[in-house]
Design an enzyme around this catalytic site. Structure first.
Site, PDB file in Angstrom:
ATOM      1  N   CYS A 157      24.064  18.625   2.806  1.00  0.00           N
ATOM      2  CA  CYS A 157      23.814  18.507   1.374  1.00  0.00           C
ATOM      3  C   CYS A 157      24.376  17.214   0.796  1.00  0.00           C
ATOM      4  O   CYS A 157      23.912  16.730  -0.231  1.00  0.00           O
ATOM      5  CB  CYS A 157      24.406  19.703   0.636  1.00  0.00           C
ATOM      6  SG  CYS A 157      26.178  19.920   0.902  1.00  0.00           S
ATOM      7  N   GLN A 227      28.936  21.392  11.025  1.00  0.00           N
ATOM      8  CA  GLN A 227      27.651  20.678  11.045  1.00  0.00           C
ATOM      9  C   GLN A 227      27.610  19.622  12.152  1.00  0.00           C
ATOM     10  O   GLN A 227      26.568  19.395  12.762  1.00  0.00           O
ATOM     11  CB  GLN A 227      27.410  20.059   9.669  1.00  0.00           C
ATOM     12  CG  GLN A 227      27.140  21.103   8.602  1.00  0.00           C
ATOM     13  CD  GLN A 227      27.338  20.584   7.184  1.00  0.00           C
ATOM     14  OE1 GLN A 227      28.071  19.621   6.951  1.00  0.00           O
ATOM     15  NE2 GLN A 227      26.713  21.228   6.223  1.00  0.00           N
TER      16      GLN A 227
END
Length: 560
Positions: A157, A227
């Site tokens: 994001c 991630q």
């Protein structure tokens, strides 16, 4: 010699004289006098030259005699047997003979190029973002370019980054830019305004900082490490995620774990989800979650973290909507102390109307809430001042920006608004960040040493290939001279030749092997490699032929 030179001078004077009489009609006596003077001058000049050469030659001979005497004196004290036994000293002596580093293959560059929350608005990041299940396809497309050997994609994001190993870094950069423009539909000139570009040491340092959370909007956040792990896991099953990037991301994961376990950087709000929970608490009039009705849209990793942080702040009652019930039920079961109501996305509008705070963390590619969906809803409760607050922590955004046009009744916060939380916690984590940088320096040195150790592989293959070429040629000559041999005898001779070569190569091969864990050992290994390249004349131009021979030999061994 002098008489010959004089005769030559006279002869040349005679030619000059004839030419002079013919062309200018000068008196013969004048020409003869000039010719005699020239001859005398030339003879004197040659006499001086011979004397000079004689002096130089005598001096050179004297210097050579002194040099030979000095070498004989040194030979009396030189430990020849020790030098022959000590291969390290022999390599050091060989290196000193030629101070210039030999030419070897140009090492490919690691390049990082992308955008982050600091360089690019969320609208641009939305266009660039690539879902995790499409990362393998992105890697494949990038590696289809001629100058890109390996590729990896990190899309979150807050950032979108592409890592490549390029044989020509500037050409590789242009190819990545071309892919970014084509995949996002953004004009290249517009895209370049927001891109950052890092190469080699700067690129490796960057990915380590990212994994450690030092480059995150929320300093030290834990979600980015997860991630980065996903990049490595996806890459294991993707063509184009090779040895160099595999090693880099493995080092990044190690660095991220060390920073979080050996420093206090993970204290406070350390993820986007926790920062959203903290920001929400700051925006509520009473600062108490129990005074607000909470709705969470999505049941993925970010929602799970969000529930965890809300629970830690005293929020015990909430509603969760998801596209499928099993995942929402699993999330509910993981938090038995919380009163969680679950439902499907079909209930979104009704659930929003009955909520004061809405956290949106779904994986939808399009907005799930817009102005037209909310403008007719009843206002939020009086306990929160009649203002419905929506926290959109999804990328691409799942709440349309036009919702902010509903002033007084609705307010949308996205990932860029989390800076307020960052500022509130910055001082407490800055000291831990200094400790983290020291750890990252160590991890980067370890990675660079490991990568340098790979540089010896082509030289090892060239050396093995060259030895195999020589062995094959000499074996063929010997077999022709030996006449007819049966199969057993021929095999015995061939095995003998291989055994001799293998034993001779054992020492040089060992001197070029390193696991890359010790930077000093790697440095010595590279010194050995360059010395052996000079010793065996292993020029890079011979790479293809010798590597082919070495690979062919290993295949034959495998068949046996």
């Amino acid at each position: 010699m002098a008489s010959q030179l004089v005769r030559s001078s006279v002869s040349l004077s005679n030619i000059s004289e004839c030419s002079s009489v013919t062309n200018k009609q000068a008196p013969r006596l004048v020409a003869t006098q000039l010719s005699g003077k020239n001859a005398v001058r030339r003879a004197a000049s040659m006499s001086t030259l011979r004397a000079s050469r004689s002096a130089v030659t005598t001096q050179a001979v004297a210097n050579r005699v002194d040099q030979v005497k000095k070498q004989k004196e040194e030979a009396k004290f030189r430990p020849v047997s020790d030098a022959a036994a000590d291969s390290a000293k022999a390599l050091q002596q060989l290196q000193s003979l030629s101070p210039q580093k030999p030419q070897s293959e140009k090492k490919s560059s690691i390049v990082a190029i992308g955008v982050s929350v600091d360089t690019c608005p969320v609208e641009m990041r939305e266009k660039l973002s690539v879902p995790q299940d499409e990362w393998p396809q992105a890697i494949k497309e990038l590696c289809a370019y001629p100058h890109i050997e390996e590729a990896a994609v990190l899309s979150t994001c807050n950032r979108f980054e592409v890592y490549v190993v390029a044989v020509s870094w500037h050409r590789g950069v242009r190819e990545v830019e071309d892919w970014l423009s084509q995949s996002s539909g953004v004009d290249l000139e517009e895209l370049r305004e927001h891109l950052f570009l890092l190469r080699d040491g700067d690129a490796t340092s960057h990915v380590l900082r990212v994994s450690a959370g030092l480059d995150s909007l929320v300093l030290g956040e834990g979600q980015i490490l997860s991630q980065v792990k996903s990049v490595f896991e996806v890459g294991q099953n993707a063509d184009g995620f090779g040895r160099h990037l595999g090693g880099l991301f493995k080092a990044a994961i190690t660095a991220g774990k060390r920073v979080r376990s050996e420093t206090k950087i993970a204290s406070g709000a350390v993820s986007v989800s926790s920062a959203a929970a903290e920001l929400c608490q700051m925006k509520l009039p009473t600062g108490d979650y129990n005074d607000a009705r909470i709705l969470i849209v999505g049941a993925g990793k970010m929602s799970r973290l969000l529930v965890k942080h809300l629970a830690s702040k005293g929020c015990k009652k909430m509603r969760i909507l998801n596209r499928s019930l099993p995942r929402a039920e699993e999330l509910k079961n993981d938090f038995p102390d919380c009163d969680i109501e679950i439902g499907l996305m079909d209930e979104l509008i009704e659930a929003t109307e009955n909520s004061d705070v809405v956290f949106v963390a779904s994986s939808s590619d399009e907005p799930v809430l817009a102005k037209k969906d909310l403008e007719t809803l009843a206002p939020a409760s009086d306990k929160v001042g009649g203002m419905r607050r929506l926290f959109d922590i999804s990328v691409p955004r799942n709440v349309d920006a036009d919702v902010n046009e509903l002033e007084g009744s609705h307010r949308v916060f996205n990932v860029d608004d989390l800076r307020e939380v960052v500022e509130a916690n910055k001082g407490a984590r800055a000291r831990a960040a200094d400790e983290a940088r020291t750890l990252l320096t160590e991890e980067q040195a370890n990675f660079e040493a490991w990568r340098d150790s790979l540089e010896t592989v082509p030289t090892i293959k060239r050396l093995r290939g060259k030895a195999e070429d020589i062995r094959s040629m000499e074996l063929e000559k010997a077999l022709k001279k030996m006449g007819d041999l049966d199969k057993k005898q021929r095999k015995a001779v061939e095995d003998l030749s291989r055994g001799i070569v293998n034993k001779l190569l054992h020492g040089p091969m060992q001197s070029m092997r390193s696991d890359g864990t010790d930077a000093r050992q790697v440095s010595q290994t590279l010194v050995n490699m360059h010395a052996l390249e000079r010793m065996f004349d292993l020029s890079p131009q011979d790479t293809a032929a010798h590597i082919w021979a070495a690979d062919d030999l290993s295949k034959k061994k495998g068949r046996k």
